[in-house]
Scaffold this active site. Structure first.
Site, PDB file in Angstrom:
ATOM      1  CG  LEU A  76      -2.038  -1.054   1.258  1.00  0.00           C
ATOM      2  CD1 LEU A  76      -2.760  -1.008   2.588  1.00  0.00           C
ATOM      3  CD2 LEU A  76      -3.021  -0.854   0.119  1.00  0.00           C
ATOM      4  N   GLY A  77       2.030   1.177   0.579  1.00  0.00           N
ATOM      5  CA  GLY A  77       2.889   2.358   0.628  1.00  0.00           C
ATOM      6  C   GLY A  77       4.020   2.142   1.607  1.00  0.00           C
ATOM      7  CB  ALA A  83      10.991   7.339   7.573  1.00  0.00           C
ATOM      8  N   GLY A 134       8.843   1.974   7.784  1.00  0.00           N
ATOM      9  CA  GLY A 134       8.420   0.652   7.356  1.00  0.00           C
ATOM     10  C   GLY A 134       7.495   0.700   6.158  1.00  0.00           C
ATOM     11  CE  LYS A 188       4.953   2.037   9.304  1.00  0.00           C
ATOM     12  NZ  LYS A 188       4.668   3.434   9.605  1.00  0.00           N
ATOM     13  CG  ASP A 210       3.685  14.506   9.875  1.00  0.00           C
ATOM     14  OD1 ASP A 210       3.593  15.580   9.274  1.00  0.00           O
ATOM     15  OD2 ASP A 210       4.340  13.541   9.456  1.00  0.00           O
TER      16      ASP A 210
END
Lengths: 242, 324
Positions: B33-34, B37, B39, B54, B145
């Site tokens: 999926l993506g 930094a 994992g 993840k 964030d």
């Protein structure tokens, strides 16, 4: 509980040393003194990274973190490297403590995942509340000239991040090569990193890169600071006991 | 990157079965999926159905994220982050990879959604975001964030979901993870202490990002003036200016304050739209239209009375006629 102080040397450079002691050896010495050496290599656009192996080696032997960046990302990197190095140092302490409890060959990974959460909480807590001393060492060799304004921005950014913490901070600022000496002190220990915009324009850049002597000077500066504090502490104890 | 050598984040091929060392659960990797930094996130199949998994390399940072996810799962009544299932280790070729499993959010990135469905969704989705933030803040946390990449729009009715909650910080501490464009420290407009106004600055910058999809760098000085000009320079942003301005300058202490003002602004806009289209609303116009019917009713009543009176009169005449 008295929480101790983390001591870091932050080296900002763009190339290899070419004068004096071996910086990798000096970094190892700094580590013996309980300091961490972090190195940031500032690259020009399109610059190749193969000549910068020394940067990695200094950080490795200084127990710290290294990172190569283009000038544009410097601000974000300086504060990130500093914080990561703090976390890494604290994890090192905790790791030792855990080994003394769990046994010598045990790692944090040997704890069940649910227990690790508590360890991380302790690390976070210490990272937020411990006092921090950062000695910043800036390479002012000729090739760094046009990167200095970015370094200035990055240091201001670093101070924003560190001052948002609960713990206390102290900074000192050095440049190498200096005007007459190999290393020059720009700013003595201070809790606030301000007025650097008055210092930076005055910096002159020179040809040599005495990274080793710079690190040696940084160790000396920490030693002096510690002995000064020692004297003060002794004085205090005498006063209170009389 | 770090001084200590660590295992590189390995790509886990599709079809791989990951079995947890501690909890013995198995997961079958479906697709990537993506990656970030810390994992890589995969879509995986399991007994729980489809989940997001993840895999990282550093167990401390993975654990740190799990701490936050667990905290958010404890917030009652509102779904904040993705739902957390479990954390475990995966042993592969003698190396240990920490991983955690969470709910798979099948959503669309914020700006993709807005581009497809229309700009009017910005205000509405920001209202949702501010409501959720106010719950998060009440629980003593700050998102940190906050940026479009961390926001997904899911389902019908479209609902905003938070994707990456790794930067979530306890109130009063320092924000460690941030993205420059959305960070008030970068713009010289504040510190990085975790407090509601830190997140609200980021919310305003998300709206600015909608007006300027390519983003922009900070100026040498006076970013306040610079940002105000950017708002003026975009038709989309201009209408939100009073709210964006207050958020950028840290004038809101609570997400609910900003939400209320945004709500009022959006409502005002709707009334304006109605007036322009000359559609009868709930106001005086409506009242005037109902009045004539009341009059008619009253005149009808008078007619009835008159009719009855007439009938009575003729009936009396009839009776009188009979007597004579």
């Amino acid at each position: 509980m008295k929480k101790g102080t983390l001591r870091q040397i932050l080296l900002i450079t763009d190339g290899c040393s070419n004068q004096g002691e071996d910086p990798v050896a000096m970094a190892a010495l700094a580590r013996e003194h309980g300091m961490t050496v972090n190195v940031i290599g500032v690259l020009d656009e399109n610059e190749r990274t193969d000549g910068l192996k020394e940067i990695e080696n200094i950080a490795l032997s200084g127990g710290g973190i290294h990172q190569l960046v283009y000038a544009k990302q410097l601000s974000h990197t300086v504060q990130m490297v500093t914080r990561k190095a703090m976390t890494q140092t604290i994890q090192g302490f905790i790791h030792k403590e855990l080994q003394s409890i769990l046994g010598h060959d045990k790692e944090i990974e040997d704890l069940p995942p649910d227990k690790r959460g508590q360890v991380v909480e302790v690390v976070d807590e210490l990272g937020e509340t411990m006092d921090l001393e950062v000695l910043i060492m800036i390479d002012t060799s000729a090739s760094m000239q046009h990167k200095l304004p970015t370094v200035e921005d990055a240091l201001l950014d670093l101070s924003i991040s560190l001052h948002s913490r609960i713990g206390e901070n102290e900074y000192a600022l050095y440049a190498f090569p200096g005007k007459r000496k190999q290393v020059e002190r720009l700013m003595d220990w201070t809790p606030i990193l301000k007025d650097i915009h008055t210092i930076f324009p005055k910096l002159t850049t020179g040809g040599i890169t005495p990274t080793g002597p710079a690190l040696k000077e940084a160790i000396d500066a920490y030693q002096k600071k510690r002995s000064k504090r020692g004297l003060l502490n002794d004085g205090y104890i005498e006063e209170s006991s009389s | 990157m770090t001084g200590t050598s660590k295992n590189p984040v390995a790509d886990v091929p599709r079809g791989t079965t990951i079995r947890g060392k501690w909890n013995k659960q198995t997961y079958q990797i479906m697709k990537k999926l993506g990656s970030g930094a810390l994992g890589t996130v995969y879509l995986a199949d399991s007994v729980k159905g489809r989940v997001a998994l993840k895999v990282g390399t550093d167990s401390m940072s993975i654990t740190s994220e799990v701490n936050v996810l667990k905290q958010l799962s404890m917030v009652q009544g509102t779904v904040l982050g993705p739902f957390f299932y479990e954390i475990d280790d995966w042993e592969r070729n003698g190396k240990k990879f920490p991983f955690y499993v969470m709910e798979y959010i099948d959503g669309e990135p914020l700006f993709t959604f807005i581009n497809r469905r229309g700009k009017e969704w910005i205000g509405i989705l920001m209202l949702q975001l501010l409501r959720d933030l106010s719950v998060l803040h009440r629980e003593g946390w700050v998102f940190g964030d906050l940026k479009p990449d961390n926001l997904l729009v899911e389902g019908s009715p479209p609902t905003m979901r938070w994707l990456d909650v790794g930067g979530t910080t306890p109130m009063g501490r320092s924000v460690k993870e941030f993205t420059e464009f959305f960070d008030r420290g970068y713009w010289g407009l504040g510190n990085r202490v975790a407090e509601p106004s830190y997140d609200l600055f980021s919310v305003a910058m998300i709206v600015l990002n909608a007006g300027y999809p390519k983003r922009f760098d900070r100026p040498k000085k006076d970013s306040e003036h610079y940002l105000m000009n950017k708002i003026e320079g975009s038709q989309l942003l201009r209408e939100y200016k009073p709210i964006l301005r207050k958020a950028l300058l840290g004038k809101y202490n609570y997400a609910s304050e900003m939400r209320q003002e945004l709500f009022a602004l959006l409502q005002g806009e709707q009334i304006n739209v109605r007036k322009n289209k000359n559609v009868a609303g709930h106001s005086r116009v409506a009242a005037r239209q109902t009045r004539p019917t009341v009059k008619k009713k009253r005149s009808g009543w008078i007619e009835t009375v008159l009719l009855v009176a007439f009938l009575l009169f003729f009936y009396t005449l009839y009776l009188v006629g009979h007597i004579f």
